[in-house]
Design a protein around this motif. Structure first.
Motif, short mmCIF file in Angstrom:
data_model
loop_
_atom_site.label_atom_id
_atom_site.label_comp_id
_atom_site.label_asym_id
_atom_site.label_seq_id
_atom_site.Cartn_x
_atom_site.Cartn_y
_atom_site.Cartn_z
N ALA A 114 -0.37 20.64 1.88
CA ALA A 114 -1.22 19.55 2.36
C ALA A 114 -0.40 18.52 3.13
O ALA A 114 -0.85 17.99 4.16
N GLY A 115 0.80 18.23 2.63
CA GLY A 115 1.68 17.29 3.33
C GLY A 115 2.09 17.82 4.68
O GLY A 115 2.11 17.08 5.69
N GLY B 12 1.98 12.76 2.75
CA GLY B 12 1.94 12.86 4.21
C GLY B 12 1.69 11.52 4.90
O GLY B 12 2.54 11.03 5.65
N LEU B 13 0.53 10.92 4.63
CA LEU B 13 0.23 9.63 5.26
C LEU B 13 1.14 8.53 4.75
O LEU B 13 1.50 7.62 5.50
N GLY B 14 1.54 8.62 3.47
CA GLY B 14 2.44 7.60 2.92
C GLY B 14 3.78 7.60 3.63
O GLY B 14 4.30 6.53 4.00
N TYR B 15 4.37 8.77 3.85
CA TYR B 15 5.64 8.85 4.55
C TYR B 15 5.52 8.38 6.00
O TYR B 15 6.39 7.68 6.51
N ALA B 16 4.42 8.79 6.65
CA ALA B 16 4.22 8.39 8.04
C ALA B 16 4.13 6.87 8.17
O ALA B 16 4.75 6.27 9.07
N LEU B 17 3.37 6.23 7.28
CA LEU B 17 3.26 4.78 7.31
C LEU B 17 4.59 4.12 6.98
O LEU B 17 4.96 3.11 7.59
N TRP B 18 5.33 4.68 6.05
CA TRP B 18 6.60 4.10 5.66
C TRP B 18 7.59 4.09 6.82
O TRP B 18 8.29 3.10 7.04
N SER C 14 10.83 15.30 12.11
CA SER C 14 11.78 16.00 11.24
C SER C 14 11.17 16.26 9.87
O SER C 14 11.34 17.34 9.29
N THR C 15 10.46 15.27 9.34
CA THR C 15 9.82 15.45 8.03
C THR C 15 8.74 16.52 8.10
O THR C 15 8.61 17.34 7.19
N ALA C 16 7.97 16.53 9.19
CA ALA C 16 6.94 17.57 9.35
C ALA C 16 7.58 18.95 9.38
O ALA C 16 7.09 19.89 8.74
N LEU D 176 0.83 -1.21 0.00
CA LEU D 176 0.00 0.00 0.00
C LEU D 176 0.86 1.26 0.00
O LEU D 176 0.59 2.22 -0.74
N THR D 177 1.92 1.25 0.79
CA THR D 177 2.80 2.42 0.86
C THR D 177 3.55 2.62 -0.44
O THR D 177 3.70 3.76 -0.92
N LEU D 178 4.03 1.56 -1.04
CA LEU D 178 4.74 1.67 -2.32
C LEU D 178 3.80 2.18 -3.42
O LEU D 178 4.21 2.97 -4.27
N CYS D 179 2.55 1.75 -3.37
CA CYS D 179 1.57 2.26 -4.34
C CYS D 179 1.33 3.75 -4.11
O CYS D 179 1.13 4.51 -5.08
N ALA D 180 1.36 4.18 -2.85
CA ALA D 180 1.20 5.61 -2.55
C ALA D 180 2.36 6.41 -3.14
O ALA D 180 2.15 7.49 -3.73
N PHE D 181 3.58 5.91 -3.01
CA PHE D 181 4.74 6.60 -3.57
C PHE D 181 4.63 6.69 -5.10
O PHE D 181 4.90 7.73 -5.70
#
Length: 274
Positions: free
Chosen positions: A42-43, A210-216, A169-171, A9-14
């Protein structure tokens, strides 16, 4: 099995970041600079909300990752005015691997011959992909912009290897990157997206970024660095298949052959010896 599906799911988000950006620009729904600014905003909002939920604090400003993130965001969006989704993702992914390889050399890290050979093979594949004979890259400008994005993301990744809290840090980096990403919008002639462009940019920023990076970040702890690096090899393939299915962007045989060489080089550099 749950880890596998969450990773997929995360790779599909990327990969969806490439598809969303390309769809917005190719359809005339958004200006690339406006798309990048909305994506960053938004991110940042999504990541800041996640940090607040966790009760964490943002770290201090670090200029290098912020500038690198801005280079990635702007180069990424501008390149998709011309590049197909799959081709762009492949140039980005191969360029990031080469950038991180160069960073390891410059920092004095001992690089095994196998990784050096893999980086050289990926570089050769990228060169072929960008030749006119491959028919995948419409202009040098488009390729150069995506390579600039790859350089930015590679530097950003290198700068983040030792941060204490990757999510916070990403935020913070997204928040500080926002003025840089939004700056082009004050230039004369800047245009805002239509409704579809807004929707695609917001989804790219809030969900697939945003959610993709958090899940990753949560999954990397379970996958380990080695498996995470290998898993990311699927992103250009997913973007390529998505471009064919959703955007009718079908690459020719020379482009597919060059893509296979890039992926083989990345695999050689990242897969464990066994």
């Amino acid at each position: 099995m749950r880890l596998f599906w969450l990773t997929l799911l995360t790779l599909c988000a990327f990969a969806a970041n490439s598809l969303l950006n390309r769809a917005a620009l190719a359809g005339g729904g958004a200006d690339p600079l406006a798309f990048a600014a909305i994506r960053v905003a938004a991110g940042a909002a999504t990541l800041l909300a996640l940090v607040q939920v966790r009760g964490k604090r943002l770290p201090a400003l670090r200029p290098v990752p912020v500038l690198a993130l801005a280079a990635y965001m702007l180069g990424f969006s501008l390149s998709y005015l011309e590049l197909a989704a799959g081709t762009g993702a492949l140039i980005l992914f191969g360029g990031v691997q080469i950038t991180m390889f160069a960073g390891a050399l410059l920092s004095g890290e001992k690089v095994p011959p196998r990784r050096s050979l893999g980086a050289a093979l990926a570089f050769a594949g990228l060169v072929w992909l960008m030749l006119p004979s491959a028919g995948a890259v419409p202009s040098f400008r488009a390729a150069a912009l995506m390579l600039a994005a790859a350089l930015g993301w590679g530097i950003y990744s290198l700068a983040g290897r030792r941060v204490a809290d990757p999510l916070a840090s990403t935020a913070a980096n997204f928040l500080w990157c926002l003025p840089l990403a939004a700056l082009p919008l004050i230039w004369p002639g800047a245009t805002l997206p239509n409704a579809q462009g807004w929707l695609l940019a917001l989804v790219s920023g809030a969900v697939t970024s945003g959610l993709g990076y958090a899940l990753w970040y949560a999954l990397v702890l379970q996958l380990g660095a080695g498996r995470a690096a290998v898993a990311q090899m699927a992103v250009p393939v997913i973007a390529l298949l998505g471009g064919v299915a959703l955007l009718a962007e079908v690459p020719g045989l020379p482009a597919l052959a060059a893509s296979a060489i890039v992926m083989a080089g990345v695999a050689l550099a990242t897969l464990p010896r066994r």
